[in-house]
Design a protein around this motif. Structure first.
Motif, short mmCIF file in Angstrom:
data_model
loop_
_atom_site.label_atom_id
_atom_site.label_comp_id
_atom_site.label_asym_id
_atom_site.label_seq_id
_atom_site.Cartn_x
_atom_site.Cartn_y
_atom_site.Cartn_z
N MET A 1 0.84 -1.21 0.00
CA MET A 1 0.00 0.00 0.00
C MET A 1 0.87 1.26 0.00
SD MET A 1 -2.88 -1.17 2.77
CE MET A 1 -3.55 0.47 2.93
N MET A 2 1.96 1.23 0.78
CA MET A 2 2.86 2.38 0.85
C MET A 2 3.57 2.60 -0.49
SD MET A 2 4.34 1.56 4.66
CE MET A 2 5.40 2.98 4.84
N VAL A 3 4.00 1.52 -1.11
CA VAL A 3 4.67 1.61 -2.41
C VAL A 3 3.74 2.24 -3.45
CG1 VAL A 3 5.53 0.24 -4.34
CG2 VAL A 3 6.34 -0.24 -2.03
N ILE A 4 2.53 1.75 -3.52
CA ILE A 4 1.57 2.26 -4.51
C ILE A 4 1.27 3.74 -4.26
CG2 ILE A 4 -0.82 2.09 -5.30
CD1 ILE A 4 -0.61 -0.96 -4.78
N GLU A 5 1.09 4.10 -2.99
CA GLU A 5 0.80 5.50 -2.65
C GLU A 5 1.97 6.41 -3.02
OE1 GLU A 5 -1.02 8.89 -1.50
OE2 GLU A 5 -1.98 6.91 -1.56
N GLN B 1 -0.03 12.10 -4.49
CA GLN B 1 -1.07 13.11 -4.52
C GLN B 1 -0.67 14.24 -3.56
OE1 GLN B 1 -3.75 12.60 -6.62
NE2 GLN B 1 -2.72 10.70 -7.23
N GLU B 2 -1.47 15.26 -3.49
CA GLU B 2 -1.16 16.39 -2.62
C GLU B 2 -1.05 15.97 -1.15
OE1 GLU B 2 -3.03 20.81 -1.49
OE2 GLU B 2 -3.81 19.66 -3.20
N ASP B 3 -1.82 14.97 -0.76
CA ASP B 3 -1.85 14.54 0.64
C ASP B 3 -1.08 13.23 0.88
OD1 ASP B 3 -3.53 12.88 -0.75
OD2 ASP B 3 -5.20 12.99 0.68
N THR B 4 -0.19 12.86 -0.04
CA THR B 4 0.52 11.57 0.09
C THR B 4 1.31 11.47 1.39
OG1 THR B 4 0.64 11.00 -2.26
CG2 THR B 4 2.43 10.21 -0.87
N GLN B 5 2.03 12.53 1.77
CA GLN B 5 2.81 12.47 3.02
C GLN B 5 1.90 12.26 4.22
OE1 GLN B 5 6.37 12.68 3.67
NE2 GLN B 5 6.29 12.02 1.54
N ALA B 6 0.73 12.89 4.22
CA ALA B 6 -0.22 12.72 5.31
C ALA B 6 -0.78 11.30 5.33
CB ALA B 6 -1.37 13.73 5.18
N VAL B 7 -0.97 10.70 4.16
CA VAL B 7 -1.47 9.32 4.07
C VAL B 7 -0.40 8.34 4.55
CG1 VAL B 7 -2.20 7.51 2.47
CG2 VAL B 7 -3.13 9.82 2.26
N LEU B 8 0.87 8.61 4.21
CA LEU B 8 1.95 7.71 4.58
C LEU B 8 2.19 7.68 6.09
CD1 LEU B 8 4.62 8.38 1.81
CD2 LEU B 8 3.28 6.30 2.13
N GLN B 9 1.96 8.80 6.77
CA GLN B 9 2.31 8.89 8.19
C GLN B 9 1.63 7.82 9.05
OE1 GLN B 9 2.65 12.83 10.00
NE2 GLN B 9 1.52 12.08 11.76
N PRO B 10 0.30 7.63 8.98
CA PRO B 10 -0.30 6.56 9.79
C PRO B 10 0.13 5.16 9.35
CG PRO B 10 -1.95 7.58 8.37
CD PRO B 10 -0.72 8.43 8.29
N MET B 11 0.47 5.00 8.07
CA MET B 11 0.98 3.71 7.61
C MET B 11 2.32 3.40 8.26
SD MET B 11 0.13 3.64 3.53
CE MET B 11 -1.53 3.80 2.88
N VAL B 12 3.20 4.41 8.35
CA VAL B 12 4.49 4.21 8.99
C VAL B 12 4.31 3.94 10.48
CG1 VAL B 12 6.69 5.31 9.57
CG2 VAL B 12 5.74 5.57 7.29
#
Length: 306
Positions: free
Chosen positions: A163-167, A172-183
């Motif tokens: 999921m992290m690789v695909i994101e 997108q504009e909010d990719t860093q925000a999406v990655l944070q909870p994944m990390v």
């Protein structure tokens, strides 16, 4: 079999890997000049996801195939099998050692140090040994310590990484925000597996109790420890005093204060944030406990360390 979306994302990041700014910097030490990679991402990125199929890299999860890692200073040589993870500290001398013509794929998670200490370190503070591993990079810049983990639950880890690789490959504009909870989720899996790997059969009851206190010292009470180990609170209290010469409350306070000092010295976390991490309901109570223990306020302590 990989989905077309995942395969496309891996291929895209593989192509981008070679184009990253893998420039070496000269870092001065007390005795010599060391080489270290500069941050290869853009300034607005705090988290990077890297994939490559080459024979040089310095991080993380063996997604396909096996690879070997060599520590520069101490010549630690290990093989990381598929579904295993190598966690290294910033600036550590690290290299891949290719011993096979077979292709392998590594997914690497790179996190800027300041972001790590502010956002991710708090969830790892329960395990004292793991906590010290990450803080050691601040006190010993060229530490060669590493963590080598095999994940029992590989399905969830692989799904999360995919999921992290695909994101990251399709930002997108909010990719860093999406990655944070994944990390955050990934690091919780790391903490869980690290805890399981560190449990020793030769531990005494007092060793187990101390480890349990360390893992829960933000909210621990004697009755909780006694209930967990199925003993009366009086027995646990007497055991700790007999074998360690300290009361339960003294042990809890000692562990909290040790963590407080590490955080004050090695991070820019606010005192309010540190107080919360250590289980104090407000910063005032933390101030009082710290001053009584060290004969200094936290701010006075910070000043004397500069």
């Amino acid at each position: 079999m990989k989905s077309d979306i995942l395969k496309s994302a891996i291929d895209k990041l593989s192509r981008h890997f070679a184009a990253r700014n893998w420039k070496y910097l000269d870092i001065a030490t007390e005795k010599t000049i060391e080489k270290s990679f500069a941050w290869p991402g853009s300034p607005e990125e705090n988290i990077m996801i890297c994939v490559h199929r080459q024979d040089f890299f310095f991080f993380n999860f063996a997604y396909e195939g096996n690879y070997s890692a060599l520590s520069y200073k101490s010549n630690n040589y290990i093989t990381i099998q598929e579904n295993e993870c190598y966690i290294g500290q910033p600036f550590s001398g690290y290299a891949l050692y290719a011993h096979s013509e077979k292709e392998f794929t590594i997914i690497g998670i790179l996190i800027q140090k300041e972001t790590f200490f502010k956002i991710f370190l708090p969830i790892l503070s329960a395990d004292t040994k793991l906590f010290r591993f990450f803080l050691n990079a601040q006190t010993n810049k060229y530490s060669e310590e590493f963590i080598h983990l095999h994940f029992n639950d590989t399905c969830n880890i692989r799904t999360l990484l995919e999921m992290m690789v695909i994101e990251y490959a399709n930002p997108q504009e909010d990719t860093q925000a999406v990655l944070q909870p994944m990390v955050l989720t990934l690091l919780m899996y790391v903490a869980r597996q690290y805890k399981l790997s560190e449990i020793h059969k030769n531990e005494t009851l007092s060793d187990k109790i101390i480890r349990y206190i360390s893992e829960h010292n933000d909210c621990i009470k004697l009755k909780d420890v006694a209930r967990h180990f199925s003993y009366h609170p009086n027995y646990v209290s007497a055991l700790l005093h007999r074998e360690l010469g300290k009361s339960f409350s003294e042990i809890v306070l000692e562990q909290r204060m040790e963590k407080a000092v590490s955080l004050l010295k090695n991070t820019s976390l606010s005192i309010e944030k540190i107080a919360g991490m250590l289980g104090y309901s407000n910063s005032s109570n933390f101030y009082k406990a710290f001053r009584k223990y060290y004969q200094q306020t936290p701010r006075e302590f910070i000043t004397t360390q500069k």
